[in-house]
Design a protein around this motif. Structure first.
Motif, PDB file in Angstrom:
ATOM      1  N   TYR A 145       0.821  -1.202   0.000  1.00  0.00           N
ATOM      2  CA  TYR A 145       0.000   0.000   0.000  1.00  0.00           C
ATOM      3  C   TYR A 145       0.861   1.261   0.000  1.00  0.00           C
ATOM      4  O   TYR A 145       2.008   1.251   0.475  1.00  0.00           O
ATOM      5  CB  TYR A 145      -0.922   0.045   1.228  1.00  0.00           C
ATOM      6  N   ASP A 146       0.265   2.348  -0.518  1.00  0.00           N
ATOM      7  CA  ASP A 146       0.881   3.680  -0.451  1.00  0.00           C
ATOM      8  C   ASP A 146       2.282   3.717  -1.049  1.00  0.00           C
ATOM      9  O   ASP A 146       3.150   4.467  -0.590  1.00  0.00           O
ATOM     10  CB  ASP A 146       0.928   4.159   1.012  1.00  0.00           C
ATOM     11  N   THR A 147       2.496   2.928  -2.080  1.00  0.00           N
ATOM     12  CA  THR A 147       3.783   2.878  -2.780  1.00  0.00           C
ATOM     13  C   THR A 147       3.512   2.725  -4.271  1.00  0.00           C
ATOM     14  O   THR A 147       2.648   1.947  -4.667  1.00  0.00           O
ATOM     15  CB  THR A 147       4.637   1.693  -2.296  1.00  0.00           C
ATOM     16  N   TRP A 148       4.264   3.450  -5.094  1.00  0.00           N
ATOM     17  CA  TRP A 148       4.105   3.311  -6.539  1.00  0.00           C
ATOM     18  C   TRP A 148       4.764   2.025  -7.032  1.00  0.00           C
ATOM     19  O   TRP A 148       5.902   1.729  -6.680  1.00  0.00           O
ATOM     20  CB  TRP A 148       4.719   4.501  -7.267  1.00  0.00           C
ATOM     21  N   HIS A 149       4.031   1.289  -7.835  1.00  0.00           N
ATOM     22  CA  HIS A 149       4.538   0.064  -8.462  1.00  0.00           C
ATOM     23  C   HIS A 149       4.205   0.096  -9.948  1.00  0.00           C
ATOM     24  O   HIS A 149       3.245   0.740 -10.378  1.00  0.00           O
ATOM     25  CB  HIS A 149       3.905  -1.181  -7.833  1.00  0.00           C
ATOM     26  N   HIS A 150       4.984  -0.652 -10.708  1.00  0.00           N
ATOM     27  CA  HIS A 150       4.740  -0.794 -12.147  1.00  0.00           C
ATOM     28  C   HIS A 150       4.323  -2.230 -12.430  1.00  0.00           C
ATOM     29  O   HIS A 150       4.930  -3.178 -11.943  1.00  0.00           O
ATOM     30  CB  HIS A 150       6.006  -0.461 -12.943  1.00  0.00           C
ATOM     31  N   THR A 208       3.876 -12.004 -16.876  1.00  0.00           N
ATOM     32  CA  THR A 208       3.500 -11.001 -15.880  1.00  0.00           C
ATOM     33  C   THR A 208       4.759 -10.439 -15.235  1.00  0.00           C
ATOM     34  O   THR A 208       5.643 -11.199 -14.815  1.00  0.00           O
ATOM     35  CB  THR A 208       2.601 -11.612 -14.796  1.00  0.00           C
ATOM     36  N   PHE A 209       4.820  -9.121 -15.141  1.00  0.00           N
ATOM     37  CA  PHE A 209       5.982  -8.451 -14.555  1.00  0.00           C
ATOM     38  C   PHE A 209       5.527  -7.521 -13.439  1.00  0.00           C
ATOM     39  O   PHE A 209       4.522  -6.807 -13.575  1.00  0.00           O
ATOM     40  CB  PHE A 209       6.711  -7.618 -15.609  1.00  0.00           C
ATOM     41  N   PHE A 210       6.279  -7.502 -12.357  1.00  0.00           N
ATOM     42  CA  PHE A 210       6.035  -6.583 -11.251  1.00  0.00           C
ATOM     43  C   PHE A 210       7.303  -5.789 -11.004  1.00  0.00           C
ATOM     44  O   PHE A 210       8.352  -6.354 -10.670  1.00  0.00           O
ATOM     45  CB  PHE A 210       5.634  -7.354  -9.990  1.00  0.00           C
ATOM     46  N   ASN A 211       7.226  -4.485 -11.226  1.00  0.00           N
ATOM     47  CA  ASN A 211       8.396  -3.610 -11.117  1.00  0.00           C
ATOM     48  C   ASN A 211       9.566  -4.113 -11.960  1.00  0.00           C
ATOM     49  O   ASN A 211      10.725  -4.033 -11.559  1.00  0.00           O
ATOM     50  CB  ASN A 211       8.814  -3.445  -9.654  1.00  0.00           C
ATOM     51  N   GLY A 212       9.227  -4.650 -13.129  1.00  0.00           N
ATOM     52  CA  GLY A 212      10.242  -5.093 -14.075  1.00  0.00           C
ATOM     53  C   GLY A 212      10.680  -6.533 -13.919  1.00  0.00           C
ATOM     54  O   GLY A 212      11.360  -7.072 -14.797  1.00  0.00           O
ATOM     55  N   THR A 213      10.304  -7.183 -12.837  1.00  0.00           N
ATOM     56  CA  THR A 213      10.714  -8.570 -12.594  1.00  0.00           C
ATOM     57  C   THR A 213       9.658  -9.533 -13.124  1.00  0.00           C
ATOM     58  O   THR A 213       8.473  -9.396 -12.808  1.00  0.00           O
ATOM     59  CB  THR A 213      10.924  -8.824 -11.093  1.00  0.00           C
ATOM     60  N   LEU A 214      10.075 -10.493 -13.923  1.00  0.00           N
ATOM     61  CA  LEU A 214       9.158 -11.513 -14.430  1.00  0.00           C
ATOM     62  C   LEU A 214       8.710 -12.396 -13.267  1.00  0.00           C
ATOM     63  O   LEU A 214       9.541 -13.018 -12.591  1.00  0.00           O
ATOM     64  CB  LEU A 214       9.850 -12.365 -15.492  1.00  0.00           C
ATOM     65  N   THR A 215       7.402 -12.444 -13.019  1.00  0.00           N
ATOM     66  CA  THR A 215       6.890 -13.189 -11.871  1.00  0.00           C
ATOM     67  C   THR A 215       6.064 -14.399 -12.266  1.00  0.00           C
ATOM     68  O   THR A 215       5.816 -15.272 -11.438  1.00  0.00           O
ATOM     69  CB  THR A 215       6.015 -12.282 -10.978  1.00  0.00           C
TER      70      THR A 215
END
Length: 244
Positions: free
Chosen positions: A121-126, A138-145
């Protein structure tokens, strides 16, 4: 002299006169370092259906930045394409049970960010979803998840809705509360299939972009690229908050 003067005024936030706009090539809506704030009570942005937004079975990229308010263990819908029946829609949503974001088509999971952890929460993510040659990444903050190799057709001929499902959705609405910035859809291109460095600057209109919105300081319904006119529901407002 004018270029220097205008540059100083741009940095100070002052409004430019028409001659200054002409010389600098600026004017009209200002895009990039802004976001849309959703109030969690029906606020949404709708992009009416258009053939350009039918992703079919081909390659694509969907990405955006988000900053989510505390959900109090409630589900949040980031975006949906469909009529509100989860068995006939494409969507991405926050899943508090698994502490992750999930990407589904017709209620079948096609991707997950994995557990996000304490900064959920309360944090910017890509977030980015791509499909290349039938495989979904699927990528979270550039990391392939996550990688999914199942075959599916993206929901066709329906509105795209950012921040909610359609009003009165069959399986509940789960309105999103927080910010979304730089929402981009690219049809025909998967930007990444392996981990990458997440963007540190506003997203741009690259080749095959069919939608780029939620980055204007002027209006929630402004878009750099869109095949149809955006429609805002009450509770979606322009915000100065941004991820850069």
């Amino acid at each position: 002299i004018c270029i220097r003067y205008c540059s100083l005024h741009l940095r100070s936030g002052a409004k430019l006169m028409p001659i200054q706009q002409m010389l600098l090539g600026v004017g009209g809506p200002t895009y990039e370092s802004w976001s849309v704030e959703f109030d969690g009570s029906g606020g949404a942005v709708k992009i009416p259906t258009h053939s350009d937004l039918n992703l079919g079975t081909g390659d694509f990229t969907i990405e955006f930045f988000y900053n989510m308010d505390d959900s109090s263990d409630q589900y949040y819908t980031m975006f949906t394409v469909g009529q509100g029946n989860v068995f006939d829609s494409m969507e991405m949503y926050w899943n508090p049970t698994g502490d992750d974001l999930k990407f589904n088509q017709d209620h079948a999971e096609k991707g997950s960010t994995g557990a996000i952890g304490s900064n959920r929460y309360d944090t910017w993510h890509h977030i980015m979803i791509t499909r290349s040659s039938g495989s979904t990444y699927t990528f979270f903050n550039g990391t392939l998840t996550d990688t999914d190799t199942s075959t599916y057709t993206c929901e066709p001929d329906d509105d795209w809705i950012i921040g909610d499902r359609i009003p009165g959705a069959t399986h509940g609405n789960y309105e999103y509360k927080g910010h979304i910035s730089n929402f981009r859809v690219i049809k025909g291109t998967a930007l990444h299939t392996t981990s990458f460095t997440k963007p540190s600057a506003p997203l741009e209109n690259v080749t095959n972009t069919v939608l780029l919105c939620c980055q204007s300081e002027t209006s929630v319904t402004d878009a750099v690229v869109s095949p149809t006119t955006l429609v805002a529901a009450s509770g979606a407002t322009v915000s100065t908050a941004h991820p850069f």
